[in-house]
Design an enzyme around this catalytic site. Structure first.
Site, PDB file in Angstrom:
ATOM      1  N   LEU A  61       0.868  -1.170   0.000  1.00  0.00           N
ATOM      2  CA  LEU A  61       0.000   0.000   0.000  1.00  0.00           C
ATOM      3  C   LEU A  61       0.908   1.223   0.000  1.00  0.00           C
ATOM      4  O   LEU A  61       1.993   1.193   0.577  1.00  0.00           O
ATOM      5  CB  LEU A  61      -0.894   0.038   1.246  1.00  0.00           C
ATOM      6  CG  LEU A  61      -1.907  -1.105   1.431  1.00  0.00           C
ATOM      7  CD1 LEU A  61      -2.634  -0.942   2.763  1.00  0.00           C
ATOM      8  CD2 LEU A  61      -2.908  -1.142   0.291  1.00  0.00           C
ATOM      9  N   ASP A  62       0.470   2.306  -0.644  1.00  0.00           N
ATOM     10  CA  ASP A  62       1.230   3.557  -0.594  1.00  0.00           C
ATOM     11  C   ASP A  62       1.448   3.960   0.859  1.00  0.00           C
ATOM     12  O   ASP A  62       0.641   3.642   1.735  1.00  0.00           O
ATOM     13  CB  ASP A  62       0.474   4.683  -1.298  1.00  0.00           C
ATOM     14  CG  ASP A  62       0.324   4.464  -2.794  1.00  0.00           C
ATOM     15  OD1 ASP A  62       1.020   3.583  -3.325  1.00  0.00           O
ATOM     16  OD2 ASP A  62      -0.489   5.168  -3.410  1.00  0.00           O
ATOM     17  N   ALA A  63       2.519   4.695   1.112  1.00  0.00           N
ATOM     18  CA  ALA A  63       2.840   5.092   2.492  1.00  0.00           C
ATOM     19  C   ALA A  63       1.683   5.827   3.155  1.00  0.00           C
ATOM     20  O   ALA A  63       1.423   5.641   4.351  1.00  0.00           O
ATOM     21  CB  ALA A  63       4.094   5.963   2.502  1.00  0.00           C
TER      22      ALA A  63
END
Length: 309
Positions: A139-141
């Site tokens: 997942l994106d940060a």
């Protein structure tokens, strides 16, 4: 070891600055492309070029790409807010908070899911690169929600295959600006790195096939809450596709969101949450599904947009 690439300049790069052209050709940042040019590692018809020199279609381009820097090793330390939704001998399903990357990457100095798990004494699968041990998807940060990490080697190989074969069910919710028309639809548009080379991605002809299905959960005056089903899993896919149909995710300033609306809703990141994750358990083979509640910042923003009507 350095990687030497030789090719004619494509017609599409006629008149392009050398640093911008390298960025587009090789997926580099403009700064990294400029460094390679400054080192004398870019030749055009046998002559060194400057970063602002213009390229001409058909000219012979030779580029010596330096080896990529080694990713940093994971730092084993507990991560604040990293919750556990489920755990057994094969897998651990985490509730990922914002500001946490899945694993270490070059240029990222913040906390990671992998480091957080190792910091609590947990063991994960050792398959794959050292900096991505046990990581089977990301997942994106600044995207929150459910994420599975493999603990056993069997789980790692089976989950990697499941993600590759698209048998994993990933459901997201996104609060987007405006009202998509139709209320339920599909965005089928190829994605690749943004031509600017600034780390963003974009819908690009010839990019990787990317398909996003969405359905309206609730419409408000200024925004719409969508349920999103990914058929593919490209980097920034939902963010790029929503921006491409002119309904960027609220708070996602990198992809065209309105900063005034973001401020009114108290958003400091994109309103995007991995709400459900389902797959065949790599140990016993039965179907398992996990759900992640909204984090506080997204819940507050949703309350605020609802109050607007």
């Amino acid at each position: 070891m350095s990687d030497v690439r030789s090719m004619p300049v494509p017609d599409g790069l006629e008149g392009e600055r050398a640093d911008a052209a390298l960025s587009r050709l090789f997926g580099l940042s403009r700064g990294r492309a400029a460094d390679i040019i400054a080192a004398g590692d870019v030749l055009l018809d046998g002559r060194e070029v400057g970063k602002s020199d213009r390229l001409h279609a058909g000219a012979w381009l030779e580029v010596t790409l330096p080896p990529p820097p080694a990713p940093p090793a994971p730092v084993a330390e507990p991560v604040a807010g990293l919750g556990i939704l489920y755990e057994d001998d094969d897998i651990v399903v985490v509730n990922k908070p914002t500001g946490v990357a899945a694993h270490p990457t070059t240029g990222w100095t913040g906390p990671t899911v992998l480091g957080g798990l190792l910091g609590t004494g947990r063991t994960v699968a050792t398959s794959g690169a050292a900096e991505r041990q046990g990581i089977v998807h990301r997942l994106d940060a600044n995207t929150t929600g459910a994420m599975v990490v493999a603990k056993s080697e069997t789980a790692y190989s089976r989950l990697k295959r499941a993600f590759k074969e698209r048998t994993v069910k990933k459901r997201y919710q996104a609060l987007v600006q405006g009202h998509p028309d139709p209320f339920r639809g599909t965005v089928d548009a190829p994605i690749d790195r943004h031509p600017s080379g600034d780390g963003r991605f974009a819908v690009v002809a010839g990019g990787r096939p990317s398909v996003t299905h969405y359905d309206t959960v609730e419409a408000f005056r200024a925004a719409t809450l969508l349920d999103v089903d990914l058929e593919t899993g490209r980097t920034h896919q939902i963010r790029v596709h929503m921006s491409a149909i002119r309904h960027p995710i609220a708070g996602d300033l990198a992809y065209g969101a309105d900063p005034t609306l973001a401020a009114r809703l108290g958003l400091r990141r994109q309103w995007l949450h991995a709400v459900r994750l389902g797959f065949e358990h790599p140990g016993h083979g039965g179907w398992v599904e996990f759900e992640s509640p909204y984090p506080d910042d997204l819940a507050r923003a949703l309350d605020a947009v609802a109050e607007d009507g």
